[in-house]
Motif scaffolding. Structure first.
Motif, PDB file in Angstrom:
ATOM      1  N   THR A 274      -6.279  -7.173  -3.726  1.00 38.26           N
ATOM      2  CA  THR A 274      -6.404  -6.787  -5.001  1.00 38.26           C
ATOM      3  C   THR A 274      -6.611  -8.259  -6.082  1.00 38.26           C
TER       4      THR A 274
ATOM      5  N   GLY B 282      -7.105  -3.859   1.221  1.00 37.36           N
ATOM      6  CA  GLY B 282      -5.843  -4.009   0.446  1.00 37.36           C
ATOM      7  C   GLY B 282      -5.701  -5.143  -0.191  1.00 37.36           C
TER       8      GLY B 282
ATOM      9  N   GLN C  70     -10.535  -4.203  -2.539  1.00 35.98           N
ATOM     10  CA  GLN C  70      -9.360  -3.337  -2.680  1.00 35.98           C
ATOM     11  C   GLN C  70      -9.171  -2.182  -1.789  1.00 35.98           C
TER      12      GLN C  70
ATOM     13  N   GLY D 116       0.795  -1.139  -0.013  1.00 34.76           N
ATOM     14  CA  GLY D 116      -0.122  -0.129  -0.120  1.00 34.76           C
ATOM     15  C   GLY D 116       0.856   1.239  -0.097  1.00 34.76           C
TER      16      GLY D 116
ATOM     17  N   ARG E  25      -1.861   4.735  -2.900  1.00 29.91           N
ATOM     18  CA  ARG E  25      -3.232   4.113  -2.668  1.00 29.91           C
ATOM     19  C   ARG E  25      -3.639   4.171  -4.161  1.00 29.91           C
TER      20      ARG E  25
END
Lengths: 239, 239
Positions: free
Chosen positions: B176, B174, B170, B25, B28
């Motif tokens: 994906t 966090g 996401q 991360g 962003r």
DNA sequence: AAGTGGTCTAGACCACGTC
DNA sequence: ACGTGGTCTAGACCACTTC
């Protein structure tokens, strides 16, 4: 004052040149192209540029490259074509390869929906192939295939069609399938389904409506497949 | 004497570094990465090498690049996630976006098949989401979603889940999603199907069994969807 | 004008396959 | 030893966006 209305990078033009030569059959399936260096010199570009083109065609599965050996026209071999466009598998695992049950080929005038799907002229003719395919020896798939007849002259004279038609299209007719658009739905088995693949009337079948597109962009095949859905799935990975 | 047992190109290592920073991360969603030049200098490689990495991550849809502007973390916006992983459409055409019917979220111990599919430990917990979704306002899809609970702590407290869960994963957790493995089959509608999406018992439904994989390779979601199959198809393009 | 990604080049070296 | 594709570099210039 830089208008650049139609800016097209060099590799784009080179790409089209190479595609044209591939489509014209300058190299046969399995055959090697000239090396990067030679192609670059011949076309008057750098190795990096020709490389970008060859990599793109490799991603499209038109070419295959082998370090230390060379760049080759991809062969739509039976297995390869199978695993690329035939997606039936057992639940949770093993991909399947169909074998041939029965088949029937005829040439006739195109009907209105076929002309529309394949973008054919009013008086165009089509090849119609209907066949039954087996999975693990059991009748499992009914296929109705409609081809633009102008590209496949004489196909009706071939007595035993191979397992994967796409390798035949490439080897005998110079037609390389690169893309397919499919629409899947669930339907109930009909009396014809019962007769041909042995499913009970009213049991579920997976229906696949596929339109296949060949290398110099053209819609060439329309295929309707009806698949029995017991202990059988359509397996696909999205990225 | 060159053994090269574990030869790994430089861009591979760079790729892993960048992926790690993305996953942690450092930037962003929607935010810009440093420019190619700066990244290259920072990592001590040439622009060409970092470029290869960024292009690969763009192909994986983790990044998006805009000439003249920069390289950005791809946003799984609602529409984008929808059109990427949601594939229902009207026959012959228009892609559809579902809207929310009802939903129900609970956290519980993982059952054996769930542990197996998601590769979870024996004592692991999961989040179970069951919901009904509408297409053009009509109940059309039943979804049963199972998540590895350790990655989605607190998700059960969110009252109104968004249309596309993947953008939520996401943005809030966090996670994906980059790949999904799907198995499609045709089945007959059950009494539950009749209750929840109004189809007649015994009519055909399309069943989609999906396993979703996130960026640092891990199986995080198992989803079972049952879709009514009248005037509705699953549309996919194979290349 | 400045900064970004996109293209193109020339050249070096490496890993792989074949002879 | 040689030729092939694969990697990596350094630098130039172009097209696009923003200021």
């Amino acid at each position: 004052m830089n208008e650049t209305p139609g800016f097209r990078p060099l590799y784009r033009q080179v790409y089209e040149i190479v595609v044209r030569r591939v489509v014209q059959g300058e190299w046969r399936p399995g055959e090697a192209l000239p090396s990067e260096q030679n192609l670059a010199r011949e076309l008057g570009v750098s190795q990096g540029t020709i490389r970008k083109v060859l990599d793109a065609l490799t991603a499209e599965k038109v070419l295959v490259r082998h370090q230390g050996k060379g760049t080759f026209i991809a062969e739509n071999t039976q297995e390869r074509a199978q695993f690329r466009f035939f997606r039936m598998a057992r639940p949770g695992g093993k991909r399947l390869s169909p074998t041939l049950g029965s088949e029937n080929v005829r040439v006739r005038a195109a009907r209105a929906p076929e002309r529309e799907r394949l973008e054919l002229a009013r008086e165009a003719r089509v090849v119609e192939i209907s066949r039954v395919r087996l999975l693990d020896g059991v009748p499992a798939i009914r296929e109705l295939i409609v081809l633009a007849a102008d590209l496949f002259a004489g196909i009706e004279k071939i007595t035993e069609l191979p397992n994967s038609l796409y390798s035949l299209y490439q080897a005998k007719f110079g037609v390389t399938i690169v893309t397919t658009h499919e629409e899947l739905s669930a339907q109930l088995a009909t009396a014809d389904d019962h007769r041909q693949i042995g499913v009970d009337i009213g049991s579920p079948v997976l229906v696949i409506d596929r339109l296949a597109v060949c290398l110099p962009e053209r819609k060439v095949e329309w295929r309707l497949s009806r698949v029995r859905s017991d202990n059988l799935v359509y397996a696909i990975t999205l990225t």
